[in-house]
Design a protein around this motif. Structure first.
Motif, PDB file in Angstrom:
ATOM      1  N   ARG A 154       0.819  -1.203   0.000  1.00  0.00           N
ATOM      2  CA  ARG A 154       0.000   0.000   0.000  1.00  0.00           C
ATOM      3  C   ARG A 154       0.856   1.258   0.000  1.00  0.00           C
ATOM      4  N   ALA A 155       2.119   1.129   0.450  1.00  0.00           N
ATOM      5  CA  ALA A 155       3.015   2.282   0.485  1.00  0.00           C
ATOM      6  C   ALA A 155       4.385   1.829  -0.022  1.00  0.00           C
ATOM      7  N   SER A 156       5.419   1.957   0.817  1.00  0.00           N
ATOM      8  CA  SER A 156       6.786   1.638   0.372  1.00  0.00           C
ATOM      9  C   SER A 156       7.233   0.245   0.774  1.00  0.00           C
ATOM     10  N   GLU A 157       6.351  -0.542   1.394  1.00  0.00           N
ATOM     11  CA  GLU A 157       6.753  -1.888   1.809  1.00  0.00           C
ATOM     12  C   GLU A 157       7.045  -2.757   0.587  1.00  0.00           C
ATOM     13  N   THR A 158       7.781  -3.826   0.825  1.00  0.00           N
ATOM     14  CA  THR A 158       8.188  -4.731  -0.238  1.00  0.00           C
ATOM     15  C   THR A 158       7.394  -6.028  -0.152  1.00  0.00           C
ATOM     16  N   VAL A 159       6.834  -6.465  -1.262  1.00  0.00           N
ATOM     17  CA  VAL A 159       6.160  -7.763  -1.313  1.00  0.00           C
ATOM     18  C   VAL A 159       6.928  -8.661  -2.262  1.00  0.00           C
ATOM     19  N   ALA A 160       7.084  -9.914  -1.875  1.00  0.00           N
ATOM     20  CA  ALA A 160       7.840 -10.858  -2.700  1.00  0.00           C
ATOM     21  C   ALA A 160       7.413 -12.274  -2.360  1.00  0.00           C
ATOM     22  N   VAL A 161       7.512 -13.154  -3.339  1.00  0.00           N
ATOM     23  CA  VAL A 161       7.225 -14.562  -3.104  1.00  0.00           C
ATOM     24  C   VAL A 161       8.314 -15.147  -2.218  1.00  0.00           C
ATOM     25  N   SER A 162       7.897 -15.970  -1.255  1.00  0.00           N
ATOM     26  CA  SER A 162       8.851 -16.525  -0.285  1.00  0.00           C
ATOM     27  C   SER A 162       8.587 -18.014  -0.111  1.00  0.00           C
ATOM     28  N   THR A 163       9.659 -18.762   0.131  1.00  0.00           N
ATOM     29  CA  THR A 163       9.539 -20.184   0.462  1.00  0.00           C
ATOM     30  C   THR A 163       9.868 -20.442   1.934  1.00  0.00           C
ATOM     31  N   THR A 164       9.975 -19.375   2.721  1.00  0.00           N
ATOM     32  CA  THR A 164      10.319 -19.534   4.146  1.00  0.00           C
ATOM     33  C   THR A 164       9.245 -20.312   4.879  1.00  0.00           C
ATOM     34  N   VAL A 165       7.995 -19.897   4.685  1.00  0.00           N
ATOM     35  CA  VAL A 165       6.843 -20.599   5.254  1.00  0.00           C
ATOM     36  C   VAL A 165       5.743 -20.576   4.213  1.00  0.00           C
ATOM     37  N   ALA A 166       4.820 -21.515   4.326  1.00  0.00           N
ATOM     38  CA  ALA A 166       3.677 -21.541   3.414  1.00  0.00           C
ATOM     39  C   ALA A 166       2.499 -22.191   4.123  1.00  0.00           C
ATOM     40  N   HIS A 167       1.313 -21.707   3.829  1.00  0.00           N
ATOM     41  CA  HIS A 167       0.123 -22.343   4.389  1.00  0.00           C
ATOM     42  C   HIS A 167      -0.238 -23.579   3.592  1.00  0.00           C
ATOM     43  N   GLY A 168      -0.208 -23.439   2.263  1.00  0.00           N
ATOM     44  CA  GLY A 168      -0.452 -24.559   1.368  1.00  0.00           C
ATOM     45  C   GLY A 168       0.615 -24.549   0.281  1.00  0.00           C
ATOM     46  N   GLY A 169       1.008 -25.688  -0.203  1.00  0.00           N
ATOM     47  CA  GLY A 169       2.070 -25.728  -1.191  1.00  0.00           C
ATOM     48  C   GLY A 169       3.398 -25.370  -0.583  1.00  0.00           C
ATOM     49  N   SER A 170       4.222 -24.646  -1.352  1.00  0.00           N
ATOM     50  CA  SER A 170       5.577 -24.359  -0.877  1.00  0.00           C
ATOM     51  C   SER A 170       5.907 -22.878  -0.828  1.00  0.00           C
ATOM     52  N   THR A 171       4.984 -22.011  -1.260  1.00  0.00           N
ATOM     53  CA  THR A 171       5.295 -20.585  -1.299  1.00  0.00           C
ATOM     54  C   THR A 171       4.182 -19.770  -0.655  1.00  0.00           C
ATOM     55  N   SER A 172       4.565 -18.571  -0.246  1.00  0.00           N
ATOM     56  CA  SER A 172       3.624 -17.593   0.271  1.00  0.00           C
ATOM     57  C   SER A 172       4.101 -16.218  -0.180  1.00  0.00           C
ATOM     58  N   LEU A 173       3.416 -15.167   0.256  1.00  0.00           N
ATOM     59  CA  LEU A 173       3.836 -13.810  -0.064  1.00  0.00           C
ATOM     60  C   LEU A 173       4.368 -13.158   1.208  1.00  0.00           C
ATOM     61  N   SER A 174       5.628 -12.710   1.164  1.00  0.00           N
ATOM     62  CA  SER A 174       6.209 -12.020   2.309  1.00  0.00           C
ATOM     63  C   SER A 174       6.046 -10.511   2.128  1.00  0.00           C
ATOM     64  N   VAL A 175       5.853  -9.821   3.236  1.00  0.00           N
ATOM     65  CA  VAL A 175       5.668  -8.371   3.229  1.00  0.00           C
ATOM     66  C   VAL A 175       6.645  -7.793   4.248  1.00  0.00           C
ATOM     67  N   THR A 176       7.642  -7.051   3.771  1.00  0.00           N
ATOM     68  CA  THR A 176       8.682  -6.494   4.634  1.00  0.00           C
ATOM     69  C   THR A 176       8.755  -4.991   4.430  1.00  0.00           C
ATOM     70  N   GLY A 177       9.495  -4.329   5.320  1.00  0.00           N
ATOM     71  CA  GLY A 177       9.685  -2.883   5.197  1.00  0.00           C
ATOM     72  C   GLY A 177       8.454  -2.068   5.526  1.00  0.00           C
ATOM     73  N   ARG A 178       7.583  -2.593   6.346  1.00  0.00           N
ATOM     74  CA  ARG A 178       6.379  -1.858   6.725  1.00  0.00           C
ATOM     75  C   ARG A 178       6.750  -0.740   7.702  1.00  0.00           C
ATOM     76  N   THR A 179       6.239   0.463   7.465  1.00  0.00           N
ATOM     77  CA  THR A 179       6.542   1.603   8.332  1.00  0.00           C
ATOM     78  C   THR A 179       5.310   2.104   9.089  1.00  0.00           C
ATOM     79  N   ALA A 180       4.162   1.490   8.845  1.00  0.00           N
ATOM     80  CA  ALA A 180       2.936   1.843   9.576  1.00  0.00           C
ATOM     81  C   ALA A 180       2.061   0.608   9.665  1.00  0.00           C
TER      82      ALA A 180
END
Length: 655
Positions: free
Chosen positions: A55-81
């Protein structure tokens, strides 16, 4: 917090919103609905963000660190609010008037917080925000499912769904996001309208923007002749910051009501909930205390708010809940220790009514509260209203919210509630009625059980029969919602699917509806008695008559009896081979009984002789079909059933 553990389900009238503006929240669809149609799926298994962005300057990227289903999820980093997070454009996906169930799995990268699922919409560049799922606890150790309903009720040029948190800016993950809907059913147009059957007073529904579009709007227009904007007139919706008034939520609801000839109840000018914190912040930036300066400032803000809001709607709103939920029966003086009271004492109530009368001299001004059928609370409210009236405060009426359940309260307690206020000469209104299928916070049903729905129907039957007896005192009855697809009870006091209203999640009439409109049509395959009404007399069999050429049979049942009064249901069946276009059924009462009120027909009585003629909608009766009506009556000494009935001048059989 409540009168007793048994009353845990009977909560503050609108302690949580029914829905924000156009959002409709609920735990899940009813189990008997057909397979939903999915319009959105985001599982990120293709290695892309699938249209999701920050929604602002945060970064979204596909991640394999954790997943609810399958092997990937979407990570959201750099949130400032806290309100910044992953969002998806659904402008071309969601259609106005369709109820979508949105589901998203969420977890934090570390720590814990509350997550929310929200929608941002814009019209002509003006932004509004709707909460689909409120604060839900999440942490880094598990995936949590956010599920809620959302109906877009206005034209927009920007529409995005997003995930936010309550306080932290910790990184988070989302996965397996879906949006789906169940195709709407047309409303039933061949059943009686509630407003046509209950003519003693207006019958209303509390609404959001979702209730004025498509099938919801049709259902509202057919059955109800009064509306209450459920949250759109509260302080947080009309004056979110000082002096900045907005009516974007309420104006469409009021316009719909006016266009359809509906009365409008204004709810509410003063309440301890859903009031922005700035209202109780002093000139020094600190929370107000009981000083002369803080009291003067608070009452000035109150007067300014009421003058603006009430004046904006003028004569369009004929009833105002001026103050809401001011009683705490556990206090010796019976008064809730809200910020309003601790800073201004009773003067906030006096000021609110005085200013409302000045700005809206045409309107009826009400004090509104919940659990008023609890003797302790009822009596404290009575004492306050009597005091205000003695002081000349312009209180016109008392509102009884009536958030009840299938086993509480009794008819006797409810009658005592109404009787208590009669000597004050005020109007009384039922302002927020719903009937939960749950009797404790520990219950949760995947599908509403048949026996609970039957009990619920009896509650509605008995309560409305009582209300209609008090037609000289009760001037309106409002249900807190239109249908089971949008009820605050889905998330309060705990999250679970409730079914407290007359129409189900697909807007179809329930047994509860028939409890109000025609109690003879409540499911008769079980003998479960009403849990709230007086103990019914055993059905008194009639003495069979001699069948005549009218080819009819009659079933007469006494369904409730109390000292001096009773309720009866009558069914007349066409046992011949020729259809009727109209009918009039006659009989003789043997013990001086008198019909005092009748539904689904018109009654005439002279001495012991009584007759009922069909209503406009139930005169046509095909061979083998039946027509039904019910009535309230008075009796003295005994209440035997009639021994014979006549139709078209001949005797009907009795069943």
């Amino acid at each position: 917090m409540r009168a007793s553990l048994r009353l845990a389900l009977i909560s503050v009238a609108a302690a949580l919103p029914v829905a924000a503006a156009v959002a409709v929240t609920s735990a899940a669809s009813a189990a008997d609905e057909p397979t939903p149609i999915t319009v959105l799926t985001s599982d990120f298994e293709d290695g892309t963000t699938q249209g999701w962005a920050g929604r602002a300057s945060e970064t979204v990227a596909v991640s394999t660190t954790v997943a609810h289903g399958g092997s990937t999820s979407l990570s959201v980093t750099g949130r400032t609010a806290a309100w910044q997070g992953p969002s998806l454009d659904v402008l071309g996906t969601f259609e106005k008037g369709t109820a979508y169930t949105i589901s998203a799995w969420v977890r934090l990268a570390s720590g814990s917080d509350n997550a929310r699922l929200s929608v941002e919409r814009r019209t002509d560049g003006v932004a509004a925000y709707d909460q689909v799922v409120g604060n839900t606890a999440i942490d880094s150790g598990r995936w949590v499912n956010l599920v809620g309903r959302y109906t877009l009720a206005t034209d927009v040029d920007f529409l995005r769904v997003y995930v936010e948190t309550a306080s932290s800016t910790e990184s988070l993950y989302i996965d397996d996001v879906t949006a789906s809907y169940v195709p709407a059913l047309p409303i039933q147009t061949n059943i009686p309208s509630v407003q046509d059957v209950v003519t003693e007073f207006p019958v209303g529904a509390a609404i959001t923007g979702a209730e004025i579009v498509t099938e919801h709007g049709q259902l509202l227009d057919k059955h109800f002749n009064s509306v209450t904007p459920g949250n759109a007139l509260k302080w947080d919706a009309t004056e979110p910051s000082e002096g900045a008034f907005t009516y974007a939520q309420a104006d469409p609801l009021v316009s719909f009501a006016k266009a359809h000839g509906m009365a409008i109840r204004g709810h509410t000018l003063v309440w301890h909930n859903q009031t922005p914190s700035w209202v109780f912040t002093g000139a020094d930036g600190q929370p107000m205390t009981a000083t002369a300066d803080d009291k003067a400032l608070l009452l000035d803000r109150l007067e300014n708010h009421i003058r603006n809001v009430a004046a904006h709607y003028g004569t369009d709103i004929g009833v105002w809940d001026v103050v809401n939920e001011v009683i705490d029966e556990n206090q010796s003086d019976g008064l809730r220790r809200s910020s309003w009271f601790t800073v201004a004492g009773l003067d906030y109530i006096r000021t609110a009514f005085r200013v409302a009368r000045e700005v809206a001299p045409h309107a009826k001004l009400f004090i509104n509260d919940y659990n008023t059928n609890v003797p302790a609370k009822r009596d404290k409210l009575y004492a306050l209203v009597a005091q205000l009236k003695a002081e000349g405060v312009p209180v016109d009426g008392v509102g009884h919210q009536m958030h009840v359940n299938v086993s509480w309260p009794s008819i006797a307690d409810t009658k005592a509630m109404l009787d208590k206020f009669v000597p004050l000469g005020l109007e009384q209104q039922i302002t927020e009625m719903d009937v939960s299928i749950y009797t404790s916070n520990g219950e949760s049903f995947p599908t509403p059980p048949a026996d609970r729905l039957l009990q619920q129907a009896y509650v509605y039957r008995d309560m409305f029969a009582l209300f209609r007896q008090y037609r000289d005192e009760i001037t309106s009855v409002t249900l807190w919602g239109l249908a089971d697809d949008n009820t605050w009870l889905d998330t309060f006091p705990v999250t679970r699917k409730d079914a407290p209203l007359l129409f189900d999640t697909r807007l179809q009439a329930k047994s509860a509806y028939w409890g109000v409109v025609d109690p003879t049509k409540i499911n008769t395959t079980t003998s479960t008695p009403s849990p709230t009404g007086p103990t019914p007399n055993s059905p008194t069999p009639s003495t069979p008559g001699t069948p005549g050429t009218a080819a009819c049979s009659v079933t007469y049942r006494v369904t409730g009896s109390w000292q001096g009064g009773f309720q009866a249901d009558v069914r007349v069946t066409n046992t011949g081979s020729t259809a009727w276009t109209s009918w009039t059924l006659g009989w003789q009462f043997a013990a001086g009984q008198q019909i005092t009120q009748l539904w689904n027909g018109s009654a005439a009585q002279s001495g012991a002789a009584a007759s009922v003629t069909n209503a406009g909608w139930n005169g046509a009766v095909a061979p083998g079909a039946s027509a039904s009506f019910g009535f309230l009556g008075s009796w003295t000494g005994s209440n035997p059933a009639p021994t014979s009935y006549s139709l078209k001048g001949t005797i009907c059989a009795t069943a």
